[in-house]
Write a protein that holds these residues in place. Structure first.
Motif, PDB file in Angstrom:
ATOM      1  N   GLY A   1       0.812  -1.217   0.000  1.00  0.00           N
ATOM      2  CA  GLY A   1       0.000   0.000   0.000  1.00  0.00           C
ATOM      3  C   GLY A   1       0.844   1.265   0.000  1.00  0.00           C
ATOM      4  N   ASN A   2       1.979   1.212   0.692  1.00  0.00           N
ATOM      5  CA  ASN A   2       2.870   2.369   0.707  1.00  0.00           C
ATOM      6  C   ASN A   2       3.469   2.633  -0.672  1.00  0.00           C
ATOM      7  OD1 ASN A   2       2.416   2.852   3.391  1.00  0.00           O
ATOM      8  ND2 ASN A   2       4.274   1.807   4.112  1.00  0.00           N
ATOM      9  N   GLN A   3       3.659   1.569  -1.443  1.00  0.00           N
ATOM     10  CA  GLN A   3       4.188   1.746  -2.795  1.00  0.00           C
ATOM     11  C   GLN A   3       3.184   2.479  -3.669  1.00  0.00           C
ATOM     12  OE1 GLN A   3       6.578  -1.352  -4.583  1.00  0.00           O
ATOM     13  NE2 GLN A   3       6.301  -2.690  -2.805  1.00  0.00           N
ATOM     14  N   LEU A   4       1.901   2.135  -3.508  1.00  0.00           N
ATOM     15  CA  LEU A   4       0.873   2.824  -4.295  1.00  0.00           C
ATOM     16  C   LEU A   4       0.689   4.270  -3.812  1.00  0.00           C
ATOM     17  CD1 LEU A   4      -1.836   0.065  -4.842  1.00  0.00           C
ATOM     18  CD2 LEU A   4       0.006   0.800  -6.368  1.00  0.00           C
ATOM     19  N   LYS A   5       0.865   4.493  -2.501  1.00  0.00           N
ATOM     20  CA  LYS A   5       0.807   5.865  -1.990  1.00  0.00           C
ATOM     21  C   LYS A   5       1.952   6.695  -2.573  1.00  0.00           C
ATOM     22  CE  LYS A   5      -1.456   4.887   2.445  1.00  0.00           C
ATOM     23  NZ  LYS A   5      -1.286   4.846   3.923  1.00  0.00           N
ATOM     24  N   TYR A   6       3.113   6.056  -2.686  1.00  0.00           N
ATOM     25  CA  TYR A   6       4.263   6.728  -3.294  1.00  0.00           C
ATOM     26  C   TYR A   6       3.962   7.081  -4.751  1.00  0.00           C
ATOM     27  CZ  TYR A   6       8.920   7.320  -5.347  1.00  0.00           C
ATOM     28  OH  TYR A   6      10.002   7.793  -6.033  1.00  0.00           O
ATOM     29  N   ALA A   7       3.390   6.132  -5.477  1.00  0.00           N
ATOM     30  CA  ALA A   7       3.036   6.369  -6.880  1.00  0.00           C
ATOM     31  C   ALA A   7       2.046   7.522  -7.001  1.00  0.00           C
ATOM     32  CB  ALA A   7       2.451   5.092  -7.489  1.00  0.00           C
ATOM     33  N   ASP A   8       1.122   7.625  -6.046  1.00  0.00           N
ATOM     34  CA  ASP A   8       0.143   8.704  -6.063  1.00  0.00           C
ATOM     35  C   ASP A   8       0.833  10.047  -5.845  1.00  0.00           C
ATOM     36  OD1 ASP A   8      -2.633   9.673  -6.057  1.00  0.00           O
ATOM     37  OD2 ASP A   8      -2.244  10.144  -3.966  1.00  0.00           O
ATOM     38  N   LYS A   9       1.770  10.109  -4.902  1.00  0.00           N
ATOM     39  CA  LYS A   9       2.503  11.339  -4.653  1.00  0.00           C
ATOM     40  C   LYS A   9       3.333  11.751  -5.866  1.00  0.00           C
ATOM     41  CE  LYS A   9       3.178  12.139   0.272  1.00  0.00           C
ATOM     42  NZ  LYS A   9       4.175  12.329   1.350  1.00  0.00           N
ATOM     43  N   ARG A  10       3.812  10.774  -6.589  1.00  0.00           N
ATOM     44  CA  ARG A  10       4.635  11.044  -7.777  1.00  0.00           C
ATOM     45  C   ARG A  10       3.792  11.347  -9.001  1.00  0.00           C
ATOM     46  NH1 ARG A  10       8.656  12.205  -9.085  1.00  0.00           N
ATOM     47  NH2 ARG A  10       9.995  10.580  -9.913  1.00  0.00           N
ATOM     48  N   GLN A  11       2.459  11.293  -8.839  1.00  0.00           N
ATOM     49  CA  GLN A  11       1.531  11.483  -9.959  1.00  0.00           C
ATOM     50  C   GLN A  11       1.828  10.490 -11.084  1.00  0.00           C
ATOM     51  OE1 GLN A  11       2.160  15.979 -10.177  1.00  0.00           O
ATOM     52  NE2 GLN A  11      -0.060  15.830 -10.446  1.00  0.00           N
ATOM     53  N   SER A  12       2.110   9.258 -10.687  1.00  0.00           N
ATOM     54  CA  SER A  12       2.446   8.213 -11.654  1.00  0.00           C
ATOM     55  C   SER A  12       1.199   7.745 -12.386  1.00  0.00           C
ATOM     56  CB  SER A  12       3.104   7.024 -10.947  1.00  0.00           C
ATOM     57  OG  SER A  12       4.281   7.438 -10.285  1.00  0.00           O
ATOM     58  N   PRO A  13       1.265   7.574 -13.694  1.00  0.00           N
ATOM     59  CA  PRO A  13       0.094   7.149 -14.452  1.00  0.00           C
ATOM     60  C   PRO A  13      -0.130   5.638 -14.436  1.00  0.00           C
ATOM     61  CG  PRO A  13       1.898   7.591 -15.952  1.00  0.00           C
ATOM     62  CD  PRO A  13       2.401   7.911 -14.580  1.00  0.00           C
ATOM     63  N   VAL A  14       0.948   4.872 -14.258  1.00  0.00           N
ATOM     64  CA  VAL A  14       0.865   3.409 -14.380  1.00  0.00           C
ATOM     65  C   VAL A  14       1.783   2.767 -13.339  1.00  0.00           C
ATOM     66  CG1 VAL A  14       1.354   1.424 -15.879  1.00  0.00           C
ATOM     67  CG2 VAL A  14       0.322   3.490 -16.859  1.00  0.00           C
ATOM     68  N   ALA A  15       1.335   1.633 -12.785  1.00  0.00           N
ATOM     69  CA  ALA A  15       2.178   0.825 -11.902  1.00  0.00           C
ATOM     70  C   ALA A  15       2.320  -0.571 -12.497  1.00  0.00           C
ATOM     71  CB  ALA A  15       1.579   0.742 -10.506  1.00  0.00           C
ATOM     72  N   VAL A  16       3.525  -1.101 -12.417  1.00  0.00           N
ATOM     73  CA  VAL A  16       3.811  -2.460 -12.906  1.00  0.00           C
ATOM     74  C   VAL A  16       4.017  -3.364 -11.689  1.00  0.00           C
ATOM     75  CG1 VAL A  16       5.378  -3.888 -14.256  1.00  0.00           C
ATOM     76  CG2 VAL A  16       4.869  -1.550 -15.003  1.00  0.00           C
ATOM     77  N   ILE A  17       3.335  -4.504 -11.688  1.00  0.00           N
ATOM     78  CA  ILE A  17       3.355  -5.398 -10.524  1.00  0.00           C
ATOM     79  C   ILE A  17       3.700  -6.808 -10.985  1.00  0.00           C
ATOM     80  CG2 ILE A  17       2.007  -6.277  -8.575  1.00  0.00           C
ATOM     81  CD1 ILE A  17       0.044  -3.838  -9.208  1.00  0.00           C
ATOM     82  N   GLN A  18       4.699  -7.394 -10.344  1.00  0.00           N
ATOM     83  CA  GLN A  18       5.020  -8.794 -10.639  1.00  0.00           C
ATOM     84  C   GLN A  18       5.521  -9.479  -9.364  1.00  0.00           C
ATOM     85  OE1 GLN A  18       8.572 -10.320 -12.709  1.00  0.00           O
ATOM     86  NE2 GLN A  18       7.188 -11.063 -14.322  1.00  0.00           N
ATOM     87  N   GLY A  19       4.675 -10.355  -8.829  1.00  0.00           N
ATOM     88  CA  GLY A  19       5.075 -11.158  -7.686  1.00  0.00           C
ATOM     89  C   GLY A  19       5.691 -12.472  -8.133  1.00  0.00           C
ATOM     90  N   THR A  20       5.961 -13.347  -7.161  1.00  0.00           N
ATOM     91  CA  THR A  20       6.578 -14.637  -7.468  1.00  0.00           C
ATOM     92  C   THR A  20       5.710 -15.466  -8.392  1.00  0.00           C
ATOM     93  OG1 THR A  20       7.631 -14.613  -5.280  1.00  0.00           O
ATOM     94  CG2 THR A  20       7.554 -16.726  -6.432  1.00  0.00           C
TER      95      THR A  20
END
Length: 496
Positions: A424-443
Motif C-alpha cells: 500500500g505504501n508503494q501505491l501511496k508513493y506512486a500517487d505522490k509522484r503522480q504516476s500514471p501506471v504501476a507495474v506489478i510482478q510477484g513470485t
C-alpha cells in the motif's frame, strides 16, 4: 557540573525573499523557455551563458532601489580586495561580454540569455530576491529597425507560449521624448547632463508607477513627496506645480491612434531637439512594424511607458497582459506587465570609452508563467514516471530490467526503492509522484511469465465516479505476458 549545551540545529527554512521550485514548476518553466528560445532562434539570435558573479565595478549602479547598500546587489569583498556581486540582471553582464570579446564577436551581436538574477531588495508578496529572466539583445547597431525587431519578436514569443492576440499589447515609447519634455519642464539641461540627475531619477520612477499610484500619487512624487497607507514618506523630486503639470501632460498624451499620439508628443516637446529626435524614431518604428503586419492590435505607441532603470537612452517597450484576474481580495484587475526593455547606447561605452549602441528586452519568467497558469495554458509535462513495484526484494534485478526496457522505449520509469514490505505504501508513493501506471510482478506472476499493469489514472477516476460493480468490470488493471509490457504501458499512457 553544568550540562553541556546541545549543538543548535539549523532551521530548515528558505531564506527570506527566496523560494524553492519543485518538479511541475521546473518542468513548466523549461517548456515555456524552450518555446521562447525557438522564437529567438528563428530571428537569428544565439544563446549566451554568463557567470552569475560579476565585479561590482562591471555591474555599475543602475538599480532603481537607490536607498539599499551597494545599490541593491548581494556583494562581498574577495581575497584580492575586489568587490564581487551576484548579477542583478542579464544586461550588465552582456555589456561586459560585448566589451571583453569585441574583436571576436560579429557586429551586430544578437544574443539571448535565460537564468536567475539576484536583487538585495526588501521582499514582499510576489516579490523575491531571486527570480528568472529571459533576455534578447542586439548590440552594435543604432538602427531603430533593431528596436522594431525586438518588439515584433516579443509579440511572437508571447503568442508562441500561449498568450493569444487580444490578451496582450506591446507598448512602445522613447526616453528621448520624455527627456525633451523634462527639458521643457526645466529639469534637464542639454549642456550639463548631470545637472538635475537626481530629480530626473525620481521623475522616472514616479511615472513608472502611475498604474499603481494613479495620477495623484505621481503628482505627489513629482512635488514634495508622498506618504503611503502605512505612513511611510517618500521624498519627491521637488518640482513646482507648473513643472509637474508639464510632466503629467506627457503621461496622458496617448490618443486613439498612433498618429494622434505622435502629434500630441510633438506639441509637448516644444523646441527640444532631443525630444523631436525621439518622436521621429517612434514614427519610424511604427512604420517598420506596420509594414511587417504588426498593427495596433499587437503593438502600440504609449507615452506611459518609461522603464525605471537609468541606463535607457532611446526607445523603451513593455509587454502588458490585458486579460483580467482576481487579486488576493477577490477584485478584478488586469494581469499587467510581464516584459520590458529598451535601447541602452551607453552601457558598453563604460568599458570601451567608445559608443556601442544596443537594444534588448527582458521577460519576467515567473510573471509570465503565472499568467499562463491563470489562463490554464502551462505546457510542461507534470506526469510522473511509471512505477515498477517491488514484490520480492531478492528479484530487484528483474524489476530494474523492466524499468530499463521501458526507458529504452522512451517511457519515463523508475523502480520503487523504499521499503517494499507494505505494498500500500508503494501505491501511496506512486500517487505522490503522480504516476500514471504501476507495474506489478510477484513470485506467482514471474513463474507464469506475466505482469500486472495497473492504470492508476483510470483506476482513480473509476473509484471516484463508478459503483463497486462497475469498478470491478473496468480494465484499470490487466494481466499481460511479460513480453507485452512495453506495448501495454504505452497503450495505457495513450488513453490518459
Amino acid at each position: 557540573m553544568a550540562k553541556d549545551s546541545k549543538e543548535r540545529r539549523p532551521r530548515a527554512e528558505t531564506p527570506k525573499g527566496f523560494r524553492d521550485y519543485f518538479g511541475a514548476e521546473v518542468s513548466e518553466r523549461k517548456a515555456m523557455l524552450d518555446k521562447i528560445a525557438e522564437v529567438y532562434h528563428l530571428y537569428g539570435f544565439d544563446p549566451l551563458e554568463t557567470s552569475a558573479v560579476e565585479t561590482v565595478e562591471a555591474l555599475g549602479k543602475f538599480l532603481p532601489d537607490v536607498d539599499r547598500p551597494n545599490e541593491g546587489v548581494f556583494a562581498w569583498q574577495d581575497e584580492d580586495k575586489d568587490w564581487l556581486a551576484l548579477r542583478y540582471d542579464l544586461t550588465a553582464p552582456l555589456a561586459r561580454v560585448a566589451a571583453q570579446y569585441r574583436n571576436d564577436l560579429p557586429t551586430p551581436y544578437r544574443r539571448y540569455a535565460m537564468g536567475p538574477v539576484w536583487r538585495n531588495e526588501k521582499p514582499g508578496p510576489g516579490r523575491f530576491r531571486q527570480f528568472y529572466q529571459c533576455d534578447a539583445d542586439t548590440v552594435g547597431t543604432g538602427s531603430v529597425a533593431a528596436d522594431a525587431e525586438i518588439c515584433a519578436m516579443l509579440a511572437d514569443a508571447l503568442e508562441a507560449v500561449g498568450i493569444p492576440r487580444g490578451d496582450y499589447v506591446v507598448k512602445v515609447n522613447n526616453r528621448k521624448v520624455l527627456n525633451g519634455v523634462m527639458e521643457v519642464a526645466g529639469v534637464l539641461d542639454p549642456s550639463d547632463p548631470e545637472k538635475f540627475a537626481h530629480e530626473r531619477g525620481i521623475v522616472l520612477r514616479a511615472i513608472d508607477k502611475i498604474d499603481r499610484l494613479g495620477p495623484d500619487g505621481v503628482r505627489a512624487l513629482l512635488g514634495e513627496g508622498r506618504k503611503d497607507e502605512s505612513g511611510d514618506f517618500t521624498k519627491g523630486a521637488g518640482l513646482s506645480v507648473k513643472q509637474a503639470e508639464v510632466v503629467m501632460g506627457f503621461t496622458s498624451a496617448k490618443r486613439d491612434s498612433g498618429d494622434a499620439t505622435v502629434a500630441r508628443l510633438r506639441e509637448l516637446i516644444g523646441g527640444s531637439v532631443l525630444g523631436a529626435e525621439g518622436v521621429t524614431e517612434l514614427e519610424q518604428i511604427a512604420a517598420l512594424l506596420a509594414a511587417q503586419g504588426y498593427g495596433p492590435d499587437r503593438i502600440v505607441i504609449d507615452p506611459g511607458v518609461v522603464r525605471g532603470l537609468g541606463y535607457y537612452t532611446g526607445p523603451v517597450f513593455e509587454a502588458e497582459l490585458t486579460f483580467e484576474i482576481l487579486d488576493e481580495k477577490g477584485r478584478k484587475r488586469q494581469f499587467g506587465s510581464v516584459a520590458g526593455g529598451g535601447r541602452y547606447d551607453d552601457l558598453v561605452k563604460r568599458f570601451t570609452g567608445q559608443a556601442v549602441p544596443a537594444t534588448g528586452v527582458s521577460i519576467g519568467v515567473d510573471r509570465l508563467l503565472a499568467a499562463l497558469r491563470a489562463k490554464g495554458r502551462t505546457g510542461g509535462d507534470t506526469t510522473g514516471p511509471v512505477i515498477v513495484t517491488v514484490m520480492d526484494r531478492d528479484r530487484m534485478a528483474d524489476y530494474q530490467a523492466m524499468a530499463t526496457e521501458l526507458r529504452r522505449a522512451g517511457i519515463r520509469a523508475e523502480v520503487y526503492l523504499g521499503n517494499p514490505k507494505n505494498f500500500g505504501n508503494q501505491l501511496k508513493y506512486a500517487d505522490k509522484r503522480q504516476s500514471p501506471v504501476a507495474v506489478i510482478q510477484g513470485t506467482d506472476e514471474a513463474a507464469r511469465g506475466v505482469v500486472q499493469v495497473k492504470d492508476l489514472v483510470l483506476g482513480a477516476k473509476i473509484a471516484a465516479e463508478a459503483s463497486h460493480e462497475e469498478w470491478k468490470s473496468q480494465p484499470a488493471q490487466v494481466e499481460v505476458a511479460r513480453a507485452d509490457l512495453v506495448a501495454t504501458v504505452r497503450q495505457m499512457l495513450g488513453r490518459g
